[in-house]
Design a protein around this motif. Structure first.
Motif, PDB file in Angstrom:
ATOM      1  N   LEU A 176       0.829  -1.205   0.000  1.00 36.03           N
ATOM      2  CA  LEU A 176       0.000   0.000   0.000  1.00 36.03           C
ATOM      3  C   LEU A 176       0.865   1.259   0.000  1.00 36.03           C
ATOM      4  O   LEU A 176       0.575   2.226  -0.708  1.00 36.03           O
ATOM      5  N   LEU A 177       1.934   1.250   0.804  1.00 33.36           N
ATOM      6  CA  LEU A 177       2.835   2.406   0.848  1.00 33.36           C
ATOM      7  C   LEU A 177       3.542   2.604  -0.491  1.00 33.36           C
ATOM      8  O   LEU A 177       3.673   3.734  -0.964  1.00 33.36           O
ATOM      9  N   ALA A 178       3.975   1.516  -1.115  1.00 28.97           N
ATOM     10  CA  ALA A 178       4.652   1.618  -2.414  1.00 28.97           C
ATOM     11  C   ALA A 178       3.702   2.186  -3.467  1.00 28.97           C
ATOM     12  O   ALA A 178       4.103   3.033  -4.284  1.00 28.97           O
ATOM     13  N   GLU A 179       2.450   1.746  -3.457  1.00 35.02           N
ATOM     14  CA  GLU A 179       1.460   2.280  -4.402  1.00 35.02           C
ATOM     15  C   GLU A 179       1.250   3.771  -4.169  1.00 35.02           C
ATOM     16  O   GLU A 179       1.166   4.555  -5.123  1.00 35.02           O
ATOM     17  N   ALA A 180       1.153   4.162  -2.904  1.00 35.42           N
ATOM     18  CA  ALA A 180       0.951   5.579  -2.578  1.00 35.42           C
ATOM     19  C   ALA A 180       2.168   6.401  -2.987  1.00 35.42           C
ATOM     20  O   ALA A 180       2.033   7.490  -3.565  1.00 35.42           O
ATOM     21  N   GLU A 181       3.344   5.883  -2.702  1.00 37.50           N
ATOM     22  CA  GLU A 181       4.567   6.608  -3.035  1.00 37.50           C
ATOM     23  C   GLU A 181       4.695   6.851  -4.542  1.00 37.50           C
ATOM     24  O   GLU A 181       5.269   7.847  -4.979  1.00 37.50           O
ATOM     25  N   ALA A 182       4.141   5.941  -5.328  1.00 38.07           N
ATOM     26  CA  ALA A 182       4.219   6.059  -6.786  1.00 38.07           C
ATOM     27  C   ALA A 182       3.340   7.177  -7.338  1.00 38.07           C
ATOM     28  O   ALA A 182       3.606   7.677  -8.436  1.00 38.07           O
ATOM     29  N   VAL A 183       2.320   7.592  -6.592  1.00 38.94           N
ATOM     30  CA  VAL A 183       1.381   8.582  -7.135  1.00 38.94           C
ATOM     31  C   VAL A 183       1.266   9.870  -6.317  1.00 38.94           C
ATOM     32  O   VAL A 183       0.664  10.838  -6.778  1.00 38.94           O
ATOM     33  N   VAL A 184       1.821   9.892  -5.125  1.00 39.50           N
ATOM     34  CA  VAL A 184       1.704  11.070  -4.253  1.00 39.50           C
ATOM     35  C   VAL A 184       3.030  11.829  -4.231  1.00 39.50           C
ATOM     36  O   VAL A 184       4.096  11.235  -4.076  1.00 39.50           O
ATOM     37  N   THR A 185       2.947  13.133  -4.380  1.00 40.09           N
ATOM     38  CA  THR A 185       4.118  13.979  -4.230  1.00 40.09           C
ATOM     39  C   THR A 185       4.345  14.214  -2.743  1.00 40.09           C
ATOM     40  O   THR A 185       3.408  14.572  -2.017  1.00 40.09           O
ATOM     41  N   SER A 186       5.567  13.999  -2.304  1.00 37.46           N
ATOM     42  CA  SER A 186       5.903  14.242  -0.899  1.00 37.46           C
ATOM     43  C   SER A 186       6.829  15.443  -0.805  1.00 37.46           C
ATOM     44  O   SER A 186       7.603  15.723  -1.722  1.00 37.46           O
ATOM     45  N   VAL A 187       6.727  16.154   0.311  1.00 32.65           N
ATOM     46  CA  VAL A 187       7.572  17.317   0.567  1.00 32.65           C
ATOM     47  C   VAL A 187       8.315  17.105   1.875  1.00 32.65           C
ATOM     48  O   VAL A 187       7.872  16.344   2.738  1.00 32.65           O
ATOM     49  N   THR A 188       9.433  17.769   2.026  1.00 31.08           N
ATOM     50  CA  THR A 188      10.195  17.705   3.269  1.00 31.08           C
ATOM     51  C   THR A 188       9.533  18.613   4.301  1.00 31.08           C
ATOM     52  O   THR A 188       8.735  19.497   3.939  1.00 31.08           O
ATOM     53  N   PRO A 189       9.878  18.459   5.563  1.00 29.23           N
ATOM     54  CA  PRO A 189       9.357  19.397   6.557  1.00 29.23           C
ATOM     55  C   PRO A 189       9.717  20.854   6.237  1.00 29.23           C
ATOM     56  O   PRO A 189       8.873  21.744   6.387  1.00 29.23           O
TER      57      PRO A 189
END
Length: 130
Positions: free
Chosen positions: A8-21
């Motif tokens: 589930l995390l890998a799927e999310a990581e593939a489509v969600v942009t993440s930002v640093t603090p």
């Protein structure tokens, strides 16, 4: 088990942009961005909060986002970018994926509140509650 949390995390990581603090700290100055704290209320009391962040407990998120839900929160109907965060960045990654699937512009903050604290960014004692 057909899918585990790592899948589930890998799927999310593939489509969600993440930002640093640090990036999230800069984004919170933008009126078009809402930081969304999905941690449990006990975590907020124990660890503190990011000033100005909107608190939306993870267990209610889908109900608060959906305008057809009796629990809908108007903040989620605004044309904004929502940056979700939790304690360490995992729950918020999954939450951002769901929010994105529900039509929101969503991001996740890597390392979560723990990363925010470790970066020496400001912490307050109370959150804007939903």
């Amino acid at each position: 088990m057909a899918k585990g949390y790592k899948d589930l995390l890998a799927e999310a990581e593939a489509v969600v942009t993440s930002v640093t603090p640090a990036e999230a700290a800069a984004l919170r100055e933008d009126p078009g961005v809402v930081l969304v704290d999905i941690r449990d209320p006990r975590e907020l009391e124990r660890e503190g909060v990011i000033s100005g962040a909107f608190h939306a407990p993870r267990g209610m998120l889908e109900f608060w986002i959906d305008p057809e839900s009796p629990y809908h929160k108007p903040v989620f109907a605004e044309e904004k970018t929502f940056v979700f965060f939790c304690a360490g960045g995992l729950r918020s990654l999954l939450a951002a994926k769901v929010a994105q699937e529900m039509g929101l512009k969503a991001r996740s903050m890597r390392e979560g509140f723990g990363g925010w604290k470790a970066a020496g960014l400001p912490i307050a004692e109370k959150a804007a509650r939903g």
